[in-house]
Design an enzyme around this catalytic site. Structure first.
Site, PDB file in Angstrom:
ATOM      1  N   HIS A   1       0.836  -1.201   0.000  1.00 16.88           N
ATOM      2  CA  HIS A   1       0.000   0.000   0.000  1.00 16.88           C
ATOM      3  C   HIS A   1       0.878   1.261   0.000  1.00 16.88           C
ATOM      4  O   HIS A   1       0.674   2.178  -0.804  1.00 16.88           O
ATOM      5  CB  HIS A   1      -0.907  -0.045   1.242  1.00 16.88           C
ATOM      6  CG  HIS A   1      -1.692   1.198   1.500  1.00 16.88           C
ATOM      7  ND1 HIS A   1      -3.037   1.311   1.223  1.00 16.88           N
ATOM      8  CD2 HIS A   1      -1.328   2.401   2.029  1.00 16.88           C
ATOM      9  CE1 HIS A   1      -3.450   2.520   1.559  1.00 16.88           C
ATOM     10  NE2 HIS A   1      -2.433   3.203   2.052  1.00 16.88           N
ATOM     11  N   GLU A   2       1.855   1.279   0.895  1.00 13.07           N
ATOM     12  CA  GLU A   2       2.700   2.473   1.011  1.00 13.07           C
ATOM     13  C   GLU A   2       3.504   2.702  -0.265  1.00 13.07           C
ATOM     14  O   GLU A   2       3.635   3.830  -0.736  1.00 13.07           O
ATOM     15  CB  GLU A   2       3.635   2.353   2.224  1.00 13.07           C
ATOM     16  CG  GLU A   2       2.909   2.369   3.571  1.00 13.07           C
ATOM     17  CD  GLU A   2       2.033   3.600   3.760  1.00 13.07           C
ATOM     18  OE1 GLU A   2       2.335   4.657   3.173  1.00 13.07           O
ATOM     19  OE2 GLU A   2       1.025   3.498   4.483  1.00 13.07           O
TER      20      GLU A   2
ATOM     21  N   HIS B   1       1.799   4.581  -2.878  1.00 17.69           N
ATOM     22  CA  HIS B   1       1.909   6.050  -2.751  1.00 17.69           C
ATOM     23  C   HIS B   1       3.233   6.549  -3.338  1.00 17.69           C
ATOM     24  O   HIS B   1       3.293   7.592  -3.977  1.00 17.69           O
ATOM     25  CB  HIS B   1       1.846   6.465  -1.280  1.00 17.69           C
ATOM     26  CG  HIS B   1       0.502   6.284  -0.639  1.00 17.69           C
ATOM     27  ND1 HIS B   1      -0.664   6.744  -1.198  1.00 17.69           N
ATOM     28  CD2 HIS B   1       0.152   5.704   0.551  1.00 17.69           C
ATOM     29  CE1 HIS B   1      -1.687   6.455  -0.380  1.00 17.69           C
ATOM     30  NE2 HIS B   1      -1.211   5.824   0.673  1.00 17.69           N
TER      31      HIS B   1
END
Ligand SMILES: *[C@@H]1O[C@H](CO)[C@@H](O)[C@H](O)[C@H]1NC(C)=O
Ligand SMILES: *[C@@H]1O[C@H](CO)[C@@H](O)[C@H](O)[C@H]1NC(C)=O
Ligand SMILES: [Zn+2]
Length: 300
Positions: free
Chosen positions: A200-201, A204
């Site tokens: 998920h990170e 980004h």
């Protein structure tokens, strides 16, 4: 005494599990949002020579990304942030598995383990954080640096979005992802223990937003992620926060860029794949040679 108390509280949060995913990368810079709007328009209407939608490529695009994993811990025990070589390898494998559909392949170049209480517990924006990253960060702007460590404030992780950077500026050194040590595969963060916090990170880091960014009418500026009014917690099948003709499709609860439990997250969409390369070509590729050789190695 006060310090020890807060340390204990933070580590308790880290190991007892969180009621919902907590990501610190909730506010993309306005400039990046504008870029995302532009990219969406481009892939829809008039792709130029440098912005050809990736889905039209006869050969699916691939990109190797150099990866540097830094484990920073309070002391060399599992509940104080230390992870083993095997944990690092497992996290690395999860990242590659999860990004496989995008054509991104991570190449693990560096693994460091550092015992340093101040760095391990450094909060975002602190002097300790910049000191740590100035010492540990490797490679250029196209190199991914992940810091696996205890984090303050009950965060599972946070990441920097791509931007314009000046070589050797603080912004350059701070570029990368911070991930809670207990979220690695087999870690002690209940529901977030399959290593997908890193996935998920890193989304980004590539320039992807939360699928619920801006709510129903805001969105993440990717066409094929259905509108979503609020972050998901757990794995509520059939969740549909944006209804009506304008908002087809149920919430993208299985998307890596939502807040669901790790077990619930299984996909990036085709549109996210295209966006990832648009952002890559805009920011990370041209600035990839912004690099320096670091002097500090391993434990100190
Ligand atoms: C690690 O740190 C914790 C918290 O400060 C402490 O309770 C524990 O005894 C330490 N363990 C070792 C092996 O140093
Ligand atoms: C990084 O810098 C070194 C030293 O200046 C240089 O030799 C190398 O080619 C650079 N790496 C990239 C990816 O540009
Ligand atoms: Zn996030």
């Amino acid at each position: 005494m006060k310090f020890h108390l807060s340390l204990a509280t933070t580590l308790l949060l880290a190991t007892e599990g969180l009621s919902r995913r907590t990501c610190g990368s909730d506010h993309p810079p306005v400039e990046l949002i504008e870029k995302a709007i532009l990219f969406r328009a481009m892939s829809k209407f008039k792709p130029g020579p440098n912005s050809r939608p990736v889905e039209e490529d006869p050969v699916p695009r691939t990109q190797v990304v150099p990866l540097h994993i830094h484990n920073v811990f309070v002391n060399q025990t599992r509940d104080q942030g230390y992870i083993t070589h095997e944990d690092v390898q497992n996290q690395f494998k999860v990242l590659n598995d999860n990004f496989a559909s995008t054509g991104v392949k991570f190449d693990l170049k560096t693994v460091t383990h550092t015992e340093d209480k101040a760095w391990a517990m450094a909060s975002r924006g602190s002097i300790s954080e910049i000191n740590m990253k100035k010492a540990l960060r490797r490679g250029g702007y196209a190199d991914l640096n992940i810091y696996i460590r205890p984090l303050r404030s009950g965060l599972l992780g946070y990441c920097t979005f791509p931007t314009e950077v000046v070589k050797d500026s603080d912004k350059f050194f701070l570029d990368g992802c911070d991930v809670l040590f207990s979220s690695v595969p087999g870690g002690s963060a209940t529901y977030y223990d399959e290593g997908k916090t890193a996935t998920h990170e890193v989304g980004h880091w590539f320039g992807l937003f939360h699928t619920f960014q801006g709510g129903c009418s805001g969105g993440d500026f990717v066409d094929d992620t259905p509108a979503e009014g609020s972050a998901t917690s757990g794995c509520p099948l059939g969740k549909d926060t944006c209804r009506g003709d304008m908002y087809p499709g149920e919430d993208p609860i299985h998307n890596y860029m939502d807040y669901s439990y790790d077990a619930c997250m299984t996909e990036f969409t085709e549109g996210q794949r295209v966006r990832l390369y648009q952002m890559w070509d805009q920011y990370r590729l041209p600035q990839g040679s912004t690099n320096r050789t670091t002097t500090r190695t391993s434990m100190h």
